[in-house]
Design a protein around this motif. Structure first.
Motif, PDB file in Angstrom:
ATOM      1  N   HIS A 122      -1.660   5.031 -10.445  1.00  0.00           N
ATOM      2  CA  HIS A 122      -2.491   4.800  -9.267  1.00  0.00           C
ATOM      3  C   HIS A 122      -2.929   6.151  -8.705  1.00  0.00           C
ATOM      4  O   HIS A 122      -2.313   7.187  -8.942  1.00  0.00           O
ATOM      5  N   VAL A 123      -4.006   6.127  -7.924  1.00  0.00           N
ATOM      6  CA  VAL A 123      -4.561   7.369  -7.376  1.00  0.00           C
ATOM      7  C   VAL A 123      -3.695   7.872  -6.218  1.00  0.00           C
ATOM      8  O   VAL A 123      -3.326   7.111  -5.324  1.00  0.00           O
ATOM      9  N   LEU A 124      -3.410   9.154  -6.245  1.00  0.00           N
ATOM     10  CA  LEU A 124      -2.675   9.799  -5.161  1.00  0.00           C
ATOM     11  C   LEU A 124      -3.652  10.169  -4.054  1.00  0.00           C
ATOM     12  O   LEU A 124      -4.671  10.819  -4.297  1.00  0.00           O
ATOM     13  N   VAL A 125      -3.373   9.737  -2.827  1.00  0.00           N
ATOM     14  CA  VAL A 125      -4.230  10.073  -1.690  1.00  0.00           C
ATOM     15  C   VAL A 125      -3.392  10.638  -0.548  1.00  0.00           C
ATOM     16  O   VAL A 125      -2.181  10.404  -0.472  1.00  0.00           O
ATOM     17  N   ASP A 126      -4.057  11.362   0.325  1.00  0.00           N
ATOM     18  CA  ASP A 126      -3.406  11.799   1.553  1.00  0.00           C
ATOM     19  C   ASP A 126      -3.125  10.555   2.391  1.00  0.00           C
ATOM     20  O   ASP A 126      -4.029   9.757   2.635  1.00  0.00           O
ATOM     21  N   PRO A 127      -1.872  10.356   2.827  1.00  0.00           N
ATOM     22  CA  PRO A 127      -1.542   9.123   3.551  1.00  0.00           C
ATOM     23  C   PRO A 127      -2.296   8.947   4.858  1.00  0.00           C
ATOM     24  O   PRO A 127      -2.459   7.822   5.329  1.00  0.00           O
ATOM     25  N   ARG A 128      -2.777  10.058   5.427  1.00  0.00           N
ATOM     26  CA  ARG A 128      -3.500   9.967   6.700  1.00  0.00           C
ATOM     27  C   ARG A 128      -4.999   9.759   6.508  1.00  0.00           C
ATOM     28  O   ARG A 128      -5.615   8.920   7.167  1.00  0.00           O
ATOM     29  N   THR A 129      -5.588  10.517   5.590  1.00  0.00           N
ATOM     30  CA  THR A 129      -7.049  10.521   5.456  1.00  0.00           C
ATOM     31  C   THR A 129      -7.560   9.680   4.299  1.00  0.00           C
ATOM     32  O   THR A 129      -8.742   9.349   4.259  1.00  0.00           O
ATOM     33  N   LYS A 130      -6.713   9.386   3.327  1.00  0.00           N
ATOM     34  CA  LYS A 130      -7.076   8.676   2.100  1.00  0.00           C
ATOM     35  C   LYS A 130      -7.949   9.517   1.161  1.00  0.00           C
ATOM     36  O   LYS A 130      -8.513   8.983   0.197  1.00  0.00           O
ATOM     37  N   MET A 131      -8.044  10.831   1.437  1.00  0.00           N
ATOM     38  CA  MET A 131      -8.767  11.685   0.502  1.00  0.00           C
ATOM     39  C   MET A 131      -7.899  11.954  -0.723  1.00  0.00           C
ATOM     40  O   MET A 131      -6.681  12.061  -0.611  1.00  0.00           O
ATOM     41  N   THR A 132      -8.537  12.028  -1.860  1.00  0.00           N
ATOM     42  CA  THR A 132      -7.833  12.322  -3.094  1.00  0.00           C
ATOM     43  C   THR A 132      -7.630  13.828  -3.217  1.00  0.00           C
ATOM     44  O   THR A 132      -7.951  14.599  -2.308  1.00  0.00           O
ATOM     45  N   SER A 133      -7.128  14.256  -4.366  1.00  0.00           N
ATOM     46  CA  SER A 133      -6.921  15.688  -4.615  1.00  0.00           C
ATOM     47  C   SER A 133      -8.230  16.430  -4.834  1.00  0.00           C
ATOM     48  O   SER A 133      -8.245  17.660  -4.879  1.00  0.00           O
ATOM     49  N   VAL A 134      -9.329  15.689  -4.975  1.00  0.00           N
ATOM     50  CA  VAL A 134     -10.647  16.299  -5.153  1.00  0.00           C
ATOM     51  C   VAL A 134     -11.419  16.215  -3.836  1.00  0.00           C
ATOM     52  O   VAL A 134     -11.540  15.129  -3.255  1.00  0.00           O
ATOM     53  N   GLU A 135     -11.930  17.339  -3.380  1.00  0.00           N
ATOM     54  CA  GLU A 135     -12.632  17.382  -2.098  1.00  0.00           C
ATOM     55  C   GLU A 135     -13.826  16.429  -2.072  1.00  0.00           C
ATOM     56  O   GLU A 135     -14.586  16.322  -3.043  1.00  0.00           O
ATOM     57  N   ASN A 136     -13.942  15.702  -0.961  1.00  0.00           N
ATOM     58  CA  ASN A 136     -15.050  14.765  -0.720  1.00  0.00           C
ATOM     59  C   ASN A 136     -14.986  13.501  -1.575  1.00  0.00           C
ATOM     60  O   ASN A 136     -15.972  12.754  -1.658  1.00  0.00           O
ATOM     61  N   VAL A 137     -13.832  13.272  -2.189  1.00  0.00           N
ATOM     62  CA  VAL A 137     -13.603  12.024  -2.918  1.00  0.00           C
ATOM     63  C   VAL A 137     -12.424  11.306  -2.280  1.00  0.00           C
ATOM     64  O   VAL A 137     -11.321  11.852  -2.220  1.00  0.00           O
ATOM     65  N   TRP A 138     -12.673  10.097  -1.797  1.00  0.00           N
ATOM     66  CA  TRP A 138     -11.634   9.277  -1.192  1.00  0.00           C
ATOM     67  C   TRP A 138     -11.320   8.088  -2.088  1.00  0.00           C
ATOM     68  O   TRP A 138     -12.106   7.737  -2.975  1.00  0.00           O
ATOM     69  N   ALA A 139     -10.182   7.463  -1.851  1.00  0.00           N
ATOM     70  CA  ALA A 139      -9.827   6.243  -2.577  1.00  0.00           C
ATOM     71  C   ALA A 139      -9.136   5.288  -1.614  1.00  0.00           C
ATOM     72  O   ALA A 139      -8.424   5.707  -0.698  1.00  0.00           O
ATOM     73  N   ALA A 140      -9.373   3.996  -1.818  1.00  0.00           N
ATOM     74  CA  ALA A 140      -8.804   2.988  -0.928  1.00  0.00           C
ATOM     75  C   ALA A 140      -8.552   1.697  -1.692  1.00  0.00           C
ATOM     76  O   ALA A 140      -9.212   1.404  -2.692  1.00  0.00           O
ATOM     77  N   GLY A 141      -7.585   0.936  -1.212  1.00  0.00           N
ATOM     78  CA  GLY A 141      -7.288  -0.358  -1.818  1.00  0.00           C
ATOM     79  C   GLY A 141      -6.256  -0.272  -2.925  1.00  0.00           C
ATOM     80  O   GLY A 141      -5.472   0.674  -3.004  1.00  0.00           O
ATOM     81  N   ASP A 142      -6.287  -1.251  -3.817  1.00  0.00           N
ATOM     82  CA  ASP A 142      -5.233  -1.386  -4.820  1.00  0.00           C
ATOM     83  C   ASP A 142      -5.213  -0.276  -5.856  1.00  0.00           C
ATOM     84  O   ASP A 142      -4.231  -0.131  -6.587  1.00  0.00           O
ATOM     85  N   ILE A 143      -6.274   0.501  -5.946  1.00  0.00           N
ATOM     86  CA  ILE A 143      -6.266   1.635  -6.866  1.00  0.00           C
ATOM     87  C   ILE A 143      -5.290   2.708  -6.402  1.00  0.00           C
ATOM     88  O   ILE A 143      -4.813   3.526  -7.174  1.00  0.00           O
ATOM     89  N   THR A 144      -4.963   2.716  -5.098  1.00  0.00           N
ATOM     90  CA  THR A 144      -4.023   3.687  -4.543  1.00  0.00           C
ATOM     91  C   THR A 144      -2.604   3.114  -4.571  1.00  0.00           C
ATOM     92  O   THR A 144      -2.380   1.991  -5.007  1.00  0.00           O
ATOM     93  N   VAL A 145      -1.660   3.887  -4.088  1.00  0.00           N
ATOM     94  CA  VAL A 145      -0.258   3.457  -4.096  1.00  0.00           C
ATOM     95  C   VAL A 145       0.038   2.701  -2.807  1.00  0.00           C
ATOM     96  O   VAL A 145       0.177   3.301  -1.737  1.00  0.00           O
ATOM     97  N   HIS A 146       0.077   1.371  -2.897  1.00  0.00           N
ATOM     98  CA  HIS A 146       0.472   0.563  -1.746  1.00  0.00           C
ATOM     99  C   HIS A 146       0.941  -0.795  -2.243  1.00  0.00           C
ATOM    100  O   HIS A 146       1.106  -1.001  -3.434  1.00  0.00           O
ATOM    101  N   SER A 147       1.160  -1.726  -1.339  1.00  0.00           N
ATOM    102  CA  SER A 147       1.779  -2.996  -1.706  1.00  0.00           C
ATOM    103  C   SER A 147       0.802  -4.036  -2.245  1.00  0.00           C
ATOM    104  O   SER A 147       1.158  -5.199  -2.404  1.00  0.00           O
TER     105      SER A 147
END
Length: 298
Positions: free
Chosen positions: A249-274
């Motif tokens: 799954h994609v690693l995101v900042d828990p506060r902003t949901k930004m990925t490790s690449v600047e200006n790229v965010w990820a949300a939903g089941d692709i990220t690490v959540h329930s």
């Protein structure tokens, strides 16, 4: 045209983000081919405001209508390539259409490992389920089958004993089950069936049971699927060099949901959540807030 944000994926997370960004009056494009897991779930039972449940189709329809009112644009196309280009992102679809955006939100979800039994899909969310946290309550004190494979199926059965002890595990996938799990199944009095399934029986959205390859027929009104091997749709993230967790799954900042690449965010089941619809909504709106902040600074 350069969009303020391109959202790849029009499921629960993508739509919620689109609504919020639309309320900020940003120029937003949602690209979605309409094959996400929310498009095949016929009833979410655990969402605030929907005590009788709501289908993914209805939620998506309402979300799209809401976003359209706010000026969000939609294209029903599958994205095949994303790349950074001169401080922007170029998104190319299967139809060879190119779209450009200042910010990018990936809300591509995951693909469930669902067997191709005839008649199964209309039952999803109604009488056949995949998530115990979402739908374990639906089998409270009722008879149910777990159709799965190996340790994934055995673990699902043991989880479901919180709601009922009337469970049968059908190891359709013939996966190996660890000895300690076999012992736990036996200790809970759970019947383990090693024969594969020849066919399932349904009446539109009502599961009626199944027939094993051995010819035995098992009548039951509810079932859970547990084959393991669900696949996060991270191909686009990998094209951009986005960092993934060990579970892919994609690693995101828990506060902003930004990925490790600047200006790229990820949300939903692709990220690490329930993997809950309500959490996907929260992810989407949280990502949108920080995308808005970033747009103000650029």
């Amino acid at each position: 045209m350069v969009y303020d944000c391109i959202i790849v994926g029009g499921g629960i997370a993508g739509l919620q983000a689109a609504i919020q960004l639309g309320r900020y009056q940003h120029k937003v494009l949602v690209l979605d081919e309409g094959k996400g897991r929310s498009s095949i779930c016929h009833c979410y039972h655990n969402l605030l405001g929907w005590p009788d449940g709501v289908s993914g189709e209805k939620l998506r329809g309402l979300g799209r209508e809401h976003a359209l009112r706010l000026g969000v644009e939609f294209k029903g196309e599958r994205v095949e390539m994303v790349e950074g280009l001169d401080g922007q992102f170029c998104v190319t679809t299967a139809k060879s259409h190119e779209f450009f955006g200042r910010k990018l939100l990936l809300a591509t979800g995951i693909k469930d490992n669902i067997p191709s039994f005839e008649g199964l899909l209309p039952c999803l969310g109604k009488s056949i389920f995949v998530c115990p946290d979402c739908d374990g309550y639906e089998i409270l004190n009722k008879k149910a089958l777990v159709i799965g494979s190996g340790n994934a199926g055995a673990s699902m059965v043991l989880t479901l004993t919180y709601w009922t002890d009337k469970l049968t595990f059908i190891n359709h996938g013939k996966g190996e089950i660890d000895a300690d799990l076999v012992e736990k199944l036996a200790g809970k009095g759970i019947k383990l069936v090693t024969s594969a399934i020849a066919e399932i029986h349904t009446d539109f959205s009502d599961f009626k049971g199944l027939t094993l390859a051995s010819g035995e027929k098992i009548d039951c009104c509810y079932a859970f699927l547990a084959f393991g091997g669900n696949k996060p749709n991270t191909e686009l993230a990998l094209q951009l060099g986005v960092e993934l967790e060990d579970n892919k799954h994609v690693l995101v900042d828990p506060r902003t949901k930004m990925t490790s690449v600047e200006n790229v965010w990820a949300a939903g089941d692709i990220t690490v959540h329930s993997e809950q619809a309500a959490i996907a909504m929260g992810d989407g709106i949280q990502a949108a807030i920080w995308i808005h902040k970033s747009l103000l600074e650029s």
